[in-house]
Design an enzyme around this catalytic site. Structure first.
Site, mmCIF file in Angstrom:
data_model
loop_
_atom_site.group_PDB
_atom_site.id
_atom_site.type_symbol
_atom_site.label_atom_id
_atom_site.label_comp_id
_atom_site.label_asym_id
_atom_site.label_seq_id
_atom_site.Cartn_x
_atom_site.Cartn_y
_atom_site.Cartn_z
ATOM 1 C CE1 TYR A 90 44.277 9.821 3.465
ATOM 2 C CE2 TYR A 90 44.381 7.981 1.920
ATOM 3 C CZ TYR A 90 44.985 8.803 2.847
ATOM 4 O OH TYR A 90 46.313 8.614 3.150
ATOM 5 C CG ASP B 199 44.445 22.743 12.202
ATOM 6 O OD1 ASP B 199 44.701 22.081 11.181
ATOM 7 O OD2 ASP B 199 43.291 22.859 12.662
ATOM 8 C CE LYS C 275 47.152 11.352 1.320
ATOM 9 N NZ LYS C 275 48.269 12.170 1.869
ATOM 10 C CB SER D 206 48.200 7.542 -0.413
ATOM 11 O OG SER D 206 47.536 6.292 -0.389
#
Length: 250
Positions: free
Chosen positions: A163, A64, A167, A147
């Site tokens: 999110y 993890d 990024k 991304s």
């Protein structure tokens, strides 16, 4: 890929999507590949699906990346068992669809995104690079699956939550790491690969329903890009690659 034959690549988030595609591609091209993921059973399925010669060079390990000690222990195992990582593909990432920033009680979701998408990248890169320095490996390569949302934040009918900020942080992190590598007098390269929409498990049905007809890339398209970046001549570093599917409007 000649110089990478039988050298070690570590791929995070290897249980599905882009990570699994990178594992299949790199091991098929002659590398020893360590796939890291939380879902150990998926790694076993990936190994079982490989041709026997490739399966012998693939190692799945539960890890993890949001847990720093887990990362430290995993890279210590890679050093002791396989001699250390020469290529690192930081692919692990999560998108919590319900993690609107202004939503009450969303602290665990927001922290989880930052821990995996940003700190996980930092910890894995730190351990891989320190291993390379100890072994006097000066030609390593770190790839970060970023991304297009790390460069722009489009207007959408739903919240991107933490999110997109995560990024954007990765975009800055890539440049900071490039400068740190340079200051260490190493030839180790770093590349950020920023895809548009990719047909993977990270996009749940709710998002796809809100974006009907969304053009999407395949995971294999991104794996091809990773291989292209690590094959560049010693004097060439692709620092940022943005990949969009034909027809993407943003």
């Amino acid at each position: 890929m000649d110089r990478w034959q039988n050298r070690v690549a570590v791929v995070t988030g290897a249980s599905s999507g882009i990570g699994a595609a990178c594992c299949r591609d790199l091991v098929a091209k002659g590398m020893v590949v360590v796939g890291l993921a939380r879902r150990e059973e998926r790694l076993k399925e990936l190994k079982a699906a490989l041709p026997s010669e490739q399966a012998a060079r693939f190692h799945g390990r539960k890890c993890d990346v949001s847990q720093e000690q887990d990362v430290v222990d995993t890279f210590a195992w890679i050093d002791a068992t396989l001699g250390g990582a020469d290529v690192l593909v930081n692919n692990a990432g999560i998108l919590r669809q319900a993690a609107d920033i202004v939503k009450e009680g969303n602290g665990p979701d927001l922290r989880a995104i930052l821990d995996t998408n940003v700190l996980g990248v930092a910890w894995c890169t730190r351990e891989a690079f320190r291993s390379q320095q100890r072994r006097n490996v000066l030609d390593g390569h770190v790839v970060i699956i970023n991304s297009v949302l790390g460069h722009q934040t489009p207007v959408t009918s739903f919240s991107l939550g933490m999110y997109a900020p995560s990024k954007h942080a990765v975009t800055a992190l890539t440049e900071v790491l490039r400068q740190e590598f340079l200051n260490k007098k190493t030839q180790t390269k770093i590349t950020s690969v920023s895809p548009g929409a990719v047909d993977t498990e990270i996009l749940d049905k709710r998002v796809l329903e809100l974006l009907p007809g969304l053009p999407m890339l395949r995971s294999e398209d991104i794996a091809d890009a990773v291989s292209y970046c690590i094959q560049t001549p010693p004097n060439v570093q692709i620092h940022e690659m943005i990949i969009k599917p034909i027809g993407e409007s943003v």
